[in-house]
Design a protein around this motif. Structure first.
Motif, PDB file in Angstrom:
ATOM      1  N   LYS A  75       0.833  -1.212   0.000  1.00  0.00           N
ATOM      2  CA  LYS A  75       0.000   0.000   0.000  1.00  0.00           C
ATOM      3  C   LYS A  75       0.865   1.260   0.000  1.00  0.00           C
ATOM      4  CE  LYS A  75      -3.645   2.271   2.637  1.00  0.00           C
ATOM      5  NZ  LYS A  75      -4.458   2.217   3.855  1.00  0.00           N
ATOM      6  N   GLU A  76       1.842   1.307   0.902  1.00  0.00           N
ATOM      7  CA  GLU A  76       2.719   2.478   0.989  1.00  0.00           C
ATOM      8  C   GLU A  76       3.597   2.590  -0.253  1.00  0.00           C
ATOM      9  OE1 GLU A  76       2.220   0.275   3.358  1.00  0.00           O
ATOM     10  OE2 GLU A  76       1.866   1.280   5.264  1.00  0.00           O
ATOM     11  N   GLY A  77       4.003   1.448  -0.784  1.00  0.00           N
ATOM     12  CA  GLY A  77       4.814   1.457  -2.002  1.00  0.00           C
ATOM     13  C   GLY A  77       4.068   2.070  -3.165  1.00  0.00           C
ATOM     14  N   ARG A  78       2.817   1.667  -3.341  1.00  0.00           N
ATOM     15  CA  ARG A  78       2.004   2.227  -4.427  1.00  0.00           C
ATOM     16  C   ARG A  78       1.821   3.733  -4.247  1.00  0.00           C
ATOM     17  NH1 ARG A  78      -1.392   0.885  -8.275  1.00  0.00           N
ATOM     18  NH2 ARG A  78      -1.395  -1.335  -7.878  1.00  0.00           N
ATOM     19  N   GLN A  79       1.528   4.169  -3.015  1.00  0.00           N
ATOM     20  CA  GLN A  79       1.337   5.592  -2.754  1.00  0.00           C
ATOM     21  C   GLN A  79       2.609   6.375  -3.056  1.00  0.00           C
ATOM     22  OE1 GLN A  79       0.028   5.430   1.323  1.00  0.00           O
ATOM     23  NE2 GLN A  79      -2.114   5.226   0.762  1.00  0.00           N
ATOM     24  N   PHE A  80       3.758   5.850  -2.595  1.00  0.00           N
ATOM     25  CA  PHE A  80       5.015   6.529  -2.860  1.00  0.00           C
ATOM     26  C   PHE A  80       5.287   6.613  -4.363  1.00  0.00           C
ATOM     27  CE2 PHE A  80       9.418   6.210  -4.135  1.00  0.00           C
ATOM     28  CZ  PHE A  80       9.916   7.393  -3.614  1.00  0.00           C
ATOM     29  N   SER A 117       4.591  11.679 -10.057  1.00  0.00           N
ATOM     30  CA  SER A 117       4.058  13.041 -10.241  1.00  0.00           C
ATOM     31  C   SER A 117       5.143  14.102 -10.081  1.00  0.00           C
ATOM     32  CB  SER A 117       2.913  13.306  -9.264  1.00  0.00           C
ATOM     33  OG  SER A 117       3.402  13.470  -7.936  1.00  0.00           O
ATOM     34  N   GLU A 118       6.205  13.769  -9.367  1.00  0.00           N
ATOM     35  CA  GLU A 118       7.311  14.720  -9.149  1.00  0.00           C
ATOM     36  C   GLU A 118       8.322  14.742 -10.301  1.00  0.00           C
ATOM     37  OE1 GLU A 118       7.400  14.237  -4.297  1.00  0.00           O
ATOM     38  OE2 GLU A 118       8.908  13.230  -5.501  1.00  0.00           O
ATOM     39  N   GLN A 119       8.221  13.765 -11.203  1.00  0.00           N
ATOM     40  CA  GLN A 119       9.194  13.672 -12.282  1.00  0.00           C
ATOM     41  C   GLN A 119       8.893  14.724 -13.336  1.00  0.00           C
ATOM     42  OE1 GLN A 119      11.829  11.580 -11.621  1.00  0.00           O
ATOM     43  NE2 GLN A 119      10.559  11.538  -9.782  1.00  0.00           N
ATOM     44  N   PRO A 120       9.949  15.385 -13.847  1.00  0.00           N
ATOM     45  CA  PRO A 120       9.726  16.423 -14.857  1.00  0.00           C
ATOM     46  C   PRO A 120       9.254  15.811 -16.192  1.00  0.00           C
ATOM     47  CG  PRO A 120      12.069  16.019 -14.538  1.00  0.00           C
ATOM     48  CD  PRO A 120      11.351  15.193 -13.516  1.00  0.00           C
ATOM     49  N   ASP A 121       8.438  16.558 -16.881  1.00  0.00           N
ATOM     50  CA  ASP A 121       8.003  16.148 -18.209  1.00  0.00           C
ATOM     51  C   ASP A 121       9.167  16.356 -19.181  1.00  0.00           C
ATOM     52  OD1 ASP A 121       5.456  15.587 -17.307  1.00  0.00           O
ATOM     53  OD2 ASP A 121       4.746  17.613 -17.715  1.00  0.00           O
TER      54      ASP A 121
END
Length: 89
Positions: A73-78, A84-88
């Motif tokens: 569960k925590e792995g999926r959330q992380f 989402s933090e990775q630059p496009d």
């Protein structure tokens, strides 16, 4: 004579809903991921995982004996947050 009408859209909606429920159930069945499951879930090599997020303190992990375990569960959330933090590009 008997005539049967089928609402194809309603059947399709019901099937999609049931498939979604089953996928959630399968995902919920795993409490921990091991290294192989982590690689499978992320479609990433072990080297890529280590180079990019393995050592991030937010990524929960524990070594039990000689095996790394990751709370599912925590792995999926992380991983969702990390992506989402990775630059496009």
């Amino acid at each position: 004579m008997i005539a049967v009408k089928i609402d194809e859209e309603a059947i399709l909606r019901e099937c999609k809903q049931r498939i979604t429920e089953l996928l959630k159930q399968v995902d919920a069945d795993l409490v921990f991921w091991d290294r192989n499951e982590l690689q499978k879930r992320t479609c990433m090599s072990w080297n890529y995982i280590q180079d990019n997020f393995f050592f991030d303190p937010r990524f929960k992990k524990k070594k039990v004996g000689g095996k790394w375990l990751f709370p599912a569960k925590e792995g999926r959330q992380f991983l969702e947050l990390w992506l989402s933090e990775q630059p496009d590009c």
